[in-house]
Design a protein around this motif. Structure first.
Motif, short mmCIF file in Angstrom:
data_model
loop_
_atom_site.label_atom_id
_atom_site.label_comp_id
_atom_site.label_asym_id
_atom_site.label_seq_id
_atom_site.Cartn_x
_atom_site.Cartn_y
_atom_site.Cartn_z
N LEU A 12 17.43 3.66 -0.98
CA LEU A 12 16.07 3.16 -0.78
C LEU A 12 15.79 3.05 0.72
N THR A 13 14.73 3.72 1.16
CA THR A 13 14.31 3.64 2.56
C THR A 13 12.80 3.45 2.62
N LEU A 14 12.38 2.80 3.69
CA LEU A 14 10.95 2.61 3.96
C LEU A 14 10.70 3.02 5.40
N THR A 15 9.83 3.99 5.61
CA THR A 15 9.54 4.49 6.95
C THR A 15 8.05 4.41 7.22
N ALA A 16 7.70 4.25 8.50
CA ALA A 16 6.30 4.17 8.91
C ALA A 16 5.90 5.46 9.61
N ALA A 17 4.66 5.91 9.35
CA ALA A 17 4.18 7.13 9.99
C ALA A 17 4.00 6.91 11.49
N LYS A 18 3.65 5.68 11.91
CA LYS A 18 3.49 5.33 13.32
C LYS A 18 4.11 3.97 13.57
N SER B 288 2.98 2.02 15.90
CA SER B 288 1.88 1.11 16.26
C SER B 288 0.57 1.76 15.89
N VAL B 289 -0.45 0.93 15.73
CA VAL B 289 -1.77 1.42 15.36
C VAL B 289 -2.82 0.51 15.98
N VAL B 290 -3.91 1.09 16.43
CA VAL B 290 -5.02 0.29 16.96
C VAL B 290 -5.80 -0.27 15.79
N ARG B 291 -6.10 -1.54 15.85
CA ARG B 291 -6.80 -2.17 14.72
C ARG B 291 -8.13 -1.48 14.44
N SER B 292 -8.57 -1.62 13.20
CA SER B 292 -9.70 -0.89 12.60
C SER B 292 -9.26 0.47 12.10
N ASN B 293 -8.00 0.82 12.31
CA ASN B 293 -7.45 2.06 11.78
C ASN B 293 -6.36 1.76 10.76
N PRO B 294 -6.18 2.62 9.75
CA PRO B 294 -5.14 2.38 8.75
C PRO B 294 -3.77 2.80 9.26
N PHE B 295 -2.74 2.34 8.58
CA PHE B 295 -1.39 2.86 8.82
C PHE B 295 -0.71 3.02 7.47
N THR B 296 0.31 3.87 7.41
CA THR B 296 1.01 4.16 6.15
C THR B 296 2.51 3.97 6.31
N VAL B 297 3.11 3.58 5.21
CA VAL B 297 4.57 3.53 5.10
C VAL B 297 4.95 4.34 3.87
N THR B 298 6.14 4.93 3.88
CA THR B 298 6.56 5.79 2.78
C THR B 298 7.85 5.27 2.17
N ILE B 299 7.80 5.09 0.84
CA ILE B 299 8.98 4.70 0.08
C ILE B 299 9.75 5.96 -0.29
N GLY C 50 10.73 10.85 -5.97
CA GLY C 50 11.20 9.55 -5.51
C GLY C 50 10.42 9.02 -4.31
N LYS C 51 9.28 9.65 -4.00
CA LYS C 51 8.49 9.23 -2.83
C LYS C 51 7.19 8.57 -3.26
N ARG C 52 6.68 7.72 -2.38
CA ARG C 52 5.34 7.18 -2.54
C ARG C 52 4.86 6.67 -1.18
N THR C 53 3.70 7.14 -0.75
CA THR C 53 3.11 6.70 0.50
C THR C 53 2.12 5.57 0.23
N VAL C 54 2.24 4.50 1.00
CA VAL C 54 1.44 3.29 0.81
C VAL C 54 0.57 3.08 2.05
N GLN C 55 -0.73 2.87 1.84
CA GLN C 55 -1.65 2.69 2.96
C GLN C 55 -2.12 1.24 3.08
N TYR C 56 -2.01 0.73 4.31
CA TYR C 56 -2.59 -0.56 4.67
C TYR C 56 -3.79 -0.31 5.59
N ASN C 57 -4.85 -1.08 5.41
CA ASN C 57 -6.02 -1.00 6.27
C ASN C 57 -6.08 -2.20 7.20
N THR C 58 -6.57 -1.97 8.42
CA THR C 58 -6.79 -3.07 9.37
C THR C 58 -8.28 -3.15 9.70
N ALA C 59 -8.73 -4.32 10.10
CA ALA C 59 -10.13 -4.54 10.46
C ALA C 59 -10.24 -4.79 11.96
N ASP C 60 -11.47 -4.90 12.44
CA ASP C 60 -11.65 -5.11 13.88
C ASP C 60 -11.19 -6.50 14.31
#
Length: 953
Positions: free
Chosen positions: A344-350, A352-363, A440-450
């Motif tokens: 089991l691993t969890l990785t982030a596409a970035k 860091s991210v500037v707020r108001s932009n989404p970021f993703t992690v992958t299982i 065995g993969k799944r990408t999960v998206q989190y959203n950020t606001a201003d």
């Protein structure tokens, strides 16, 4: 061995002709076959007609002789029902060898034993036992096969024809007795229909062809979506990484072979160590050594490579088991994939991210299993990142209404208790259950606001240990107990504040009325808010886009959208903003602020930030315009100036029938200017178009009917409101008059020049009308400005400076002055003054020259021109110089002598046309406001042209 099936038929003949019933005493037989040639071991249909006076109980035999003449009686007899009737029976006749056979019928019953019936038939049998497969007409055959064509024992050639109305042979394959070897060289990559008789479109070509194809085979390896059937959704694992428990299906494609014949194949795997095997991984049940092909595509699916399988890169390739393809046909493509241990691993596409932009992690975990994702250590008092609703693989998320929503709690002796606290609103959308796909993969998206808190967040994943279909929480139960020792992983993502920039086109100084292009970037939010501050404006600024209405900055409801590349742009039209000249500061913010204030303010403006109680603002307000420091922002300074107008004539004197140009600059971005010309019994109005850079040029054609006199010009600028407030009423062409349009004036017109006529009985004299117009525009109740000038119309004139005597063979310049416009063309001709008719036999060369030249600007009121002549080979004589206008009708002449020796000349000037009665001084610019044409007319009386530029201060 050939086997014959004998049919004794009454009134049924296949491939035979009918026979007439015999009379008494006849002993006849008729034998026919449905083909003239057969094969050893292949039954051939024989059709028999037998007539005669045999008794009902008589028995008969079908006999044949071989090439050697031996008579053979077959084992089997048949009996007629009566002597006059026809009967049928089946007899099996073995024909063991190839050759030509002669058939006849004899009686087997005394006293007619051995009596031979009249009528025989021959039949040829060929040996096709060496062929691998018999192919029917219109059926498929394949390269590398050795085939026999059923029903074509004499065929010795297969021909493929071109398409079209006139087919020609493009490939031929030779054979013998219907037997063909379809080698790769013989087929020569020419696939399709091959004819063994006739050709396309021919009368005999209905069924006389077969198809020849290459025995293709290909392999696909895809993620299994249905374990029971092995079905897939097309998600290939070629070039990808799979887990040891990932379910995989192998798809063998045999588009031609499998539908045409019984065939089988195998899949050979190459292990990471280089070994070869037909077993997929460590599970012996996954053997793929002999796969019957059941159609165009055969699926072997729902297999996992197994935990004991070697990790690394595997390749798979399919190949035929069926002869002759197993020895000759090309194997399939190879499929390569990497097998990894299930961790089991969890990785982030970035990171860091500037707020108001989404970021993703992958299982990355087990295939099609459930995982719990949440923000570890998130504070309920913060504005946290939230999960994107409805994203792929998301199965459960908290909404507060679904009794099946479950939250993991700690199993016995586990330190996870609880994972999330759903009593806090700011945490309810920060967690969810996700099902991995077949890989065995799944990408999960989190959203950020201003307004998402700028800090580092820890995203954590736990393995639930169940498939989604197996999760059945008890209604009302809000947790699922994690298995003891459940796998987990985490990753950190930093959410950062963005930035805002702003810039203004140009050098920062603008004329009121200009369009100012404001541009910049915003990486902090999707909107930009603009407000402006300056002298005597509201303390914290006003909304820029609302001008001329001055609204508080926090009321802005019209922000600018940020583009996908984080840039933004706004074109600010300053023509109607009701601001005075001076310095201003423009602010660009990423959220709605209380202008430049250091304090937030409550507002009903939905563009504001949601009032969560943390801003110290009255809770009766749903929204907050935050203090400036709580927003990302940038500023730019602009200096607004009053527009000005200038006009410069191309000359101060213009000849009748010529042209004059007015050129200048009109700042403030007007669409057009008005031009008025006043003269003795002359009034002209024209529109001037202004270019984007504020420059303009107007060409005025002076008719030859214009009188020689002075003319007054007024150029009018509409200024801020874009409207000419001092207007010319042209409703009646014979009674045109100027007036002030009170619709756009800021007050009454007291003290301003009242309306006046420029045509008709009541019109003002030209100079007086010009003076009246300038006084009207001087009214403080309108914003128009003007500039004024004069020019003089004169009779066209060209002067030639007499060059005096010139030496033969020399070059010299002929020059002069003119009141023709700059760039006008003058034709200069030099010819002998004693020009007479020339004798036909004379060889003398005519002396003289004719050429054109352009008028260039002079130092005074007159312009100049010149040409250079070369007198080489000219004869001694008196010559006439003639200078004539090309565009204007004016001519002048003068004479000179061409002599052997130069005598110092005394130049004189000769002119034609009227000489102007006035001398006009160079244009003069007056930078301050001038009250009308009073001084302007006085200067004109002295013969001067005044260029007056009016600037309001």
């Amino acid at each position: 061995m050939a086997v014959f099936v004998l049919f004794l038929a009454a009134a049924l003949f296949i491939g035979s002709v009918s026979a007439v019933a015999p009379e008494a005493g006849d002993s006849n037989s008729t034998l026919t076959f449905n083909q003239t040639t057969g094969f050893v071991g292949v039954p051939v249909e024989v059709n028999l007609t037998l007539t005669g006076n045999a008794g009902a109980a008589d028995e008969y035999a079908l006999n044949y002789t071989t090439d050697g003449g031996a008579t053979i009686t077959p084992a089997g007899k048949f009996t007629l029902v009566s002597g006059k009737n026809y009967a049928a029976a089946n007899i099996t006749v073995p024909l063991p060898v190839a050759g030509t056979y002669t058939f006849y019928v004899s009686n087997m019953t005394a006293p007619n034993l051995g009596v031979k019936y009249n009528g025989t038939a021959t039949f040829t049998v060929v040996d096709q036992s060496s062929a691998d497969r018999t192919v029917q007409a219109k059926a498929d055959a394949f390269v590398y096969e050795h085939i026999a064509i059923d029903g074509a024992p004499t065929a010795n050639k297969l021909t493929k024809y071109s398409e079209g109305s006139n087919p020609t042979a493009v490939n031929q394959i030779s054979g013998s007795n219907g037997v063909f070897y379809l080698t790769e060289a013989a087929v020569n990559n020419q696939y399709g229909a091959y004819y063994y008789a006739g050709q396309p479109g021919g009368s005999t070509a209905v069924d006389t062809f077969i198809y020849i194809w290459y025995p293709e085979i290909s392999l696909q390896a895809e993620l299994t979506t249905n374990t029971a059937t092995g079905a897939t959704s097309g998600d290939s694992i070629d070039g990808k990484t799979i887990n040891k428990n990932t379910q995989v299906s192998f798809l063998i494609n045999s588009p031609k072979v499998a539908p045409a014949m019984s065939a089988s194949a195998k899949i050979v795997f190459t292990t990471p160590a280089g070994g070869k095997t037909t077993t997929f991984g460590s599970n012996t049940a996954n053997t793929l050594a002999n796969i019957p092909l059941d159609g165009t595509q055969t699926i072997k699916g729902g297999m996992t490579i197994g935990d004991a399988a070697e990790a690394g890169t595997w390749t798979a390739q399919a190949e035929y088991l069926t002869a002759p393809f197993n020895d000759y046909a090309k194997k399939s493509n190879t499929v390569s994939f990497t097998v990894q241990s299930t961790t089991l691993t969890l990785t982030a596409a970035k990171d860091s991210v500037v707020r108001s932009n989404p970021f993703t992690v992958t299982i990355q975990g087990d295939s099609q299993m459930m995982y719990f994702v949440y923000l570890d250590g998130a504070s309920a008092s913060d504005v946290n990142p939230t999960l994107q609703p409805g994203q792929s693989g998301m199965k459960l998320n908290y909404s507060g209404t679904n009794s099946n929503e479950v939250i993991p709690a700690a199993a016995t002796n586990k330190s996870v208790n609880p994972l999330v606290d759903n009593s806090k609103t700011n945490l309810q959308k920060t967690w969810g259950y996700f099902e991995t796909d077949a890989s065995g993969k799944r990408t999960v998206q989190y959203n950020t606001a201003d307004n998402t808190e700028d800090k580092t967040y820890t995203v954590k994943v736990y393995a639930v240990g169940e498939k989604y279909s197996d999760m059945a929480p008890v209604p009302g139960q809000k947790y699922v107990e994690l298995n003891s020792g459940a796998d987990y992983d985490s990753v950190k993502v930093k959410v950062e504040k963005g930035s805002v920039t702003i810039a203004a086109s140009g050098d920062g100084s603008y004329y009121i009325g200009d369009e100012i292009k404001l541009t910049g970037t915003n990486t902090d939010s999707d909107l930009v808010y603009l407000f402006i501050t300056g002298s005597n404006l509201k303390e914290n600024g006003i909304v820029l886009k609302d001008l001329p209405t001055q609204n508080d900055a926090y009321t802005a409801s019209n922000p600018i959208s940020v583009k996908t590349d984080d840039t933004w742009e706004y074109k600010w039209d300053t023509s109607k903003i009701a601001l005075d000249t001076g310095a201003y500061t423009v602010y660009a913010t990423s959220v709605l602020t209380n202008g430049k204030s250091s304090y937030p303010v409550g507002t009903t403006n939905a563009r504001g930030t949601v009032n969560d109680g943390s801003y110290g603002v009255d809770s009766s307000y749903n929204y907050v315009a935050v203090k400036l420091s709580d927003s990302e922002y940038a500023t730019v300074s602009v200096n607004l100036k009053q527009p000005f107008l200038s006009a410069i004539p191309s000359g101060t004197v213009v000849a009748k029938g010529d042209k004059i140009y007015l050129r200048g600059t009109a700042e403030g971005d007007p669409n057009s200017l008005m031009l008025y010309i006043f003269g003795p019994n002359k009034f002209v109005s024209e529109t001037i178009t202004v270019e984007d850079d504020g420059s303009y040029e107007k060409k005025l054609d002076i008719g030859s009917d214009w009188s020689s006199n002075q003319y007054f010009v007024v150029v009018q600028h509409p200024m801020y409101n874009g409207v000419f407030d001092a207007k010319l009423n042209t409703a009646d062409a014979n009674n045109q008059f100027f007036y002030i349009d009170a619709t756009n004036s800021t007050g009454g017109i007291q003290g301003a020049q009242s309306s006046f006529y420029v045509t008709g009985n009541n019109k003002l004299q030209g100079s007086n009308a010009a003076d009246a117009l300038t006084k009207m525009i001087d009214s403080s109740n309108i914003d128009d400005i003007y500039t004024k000038l004069t020019f003089t119309v004169a009779e066209p004139m060209i002067r030639v400076n007499n060059p005096g005597d010139q030496a033969a063979g020399s070059s010299f310049t002929i020059s002069g002055t003119t009141n023709l416009a700059v760039d006008d063309q003058i034709l200069v001709e030099v010819m002998s003054s004693s020009f007479t008719a020339t004798d036909k036999t004379s060889t003398d060369v005519t002396s003289g020259v004719s050429q054109t030249t352009k008028v260039v600007a002079g130092e005074g009121t007159d312009n100049t021109w010149s040409v250079t002549v070369d007198t080489t080979n000219w004869k001694l004589d008196e010559y006439t110089i003639k200078a004539a206008g090309i565009e204007v009708d004016v001519t002048t002449t003068t004479n000179f002598n061409l002599v052997e020796k130069v005598v110092t000349p005394t130049p004189t000037a000769t002119a034609t046309g009227a000489t102007p009665t006035t001398t006009t001084a160079p244009a003069t610019t007056t930078p301050t406001q001038t009250p009308g044409f009073g001084a302007f007319i006085a200067l004109a009386g002295l013969g001067a042209v005044a260029l007056l530029v009016l600037r309001r201060n």
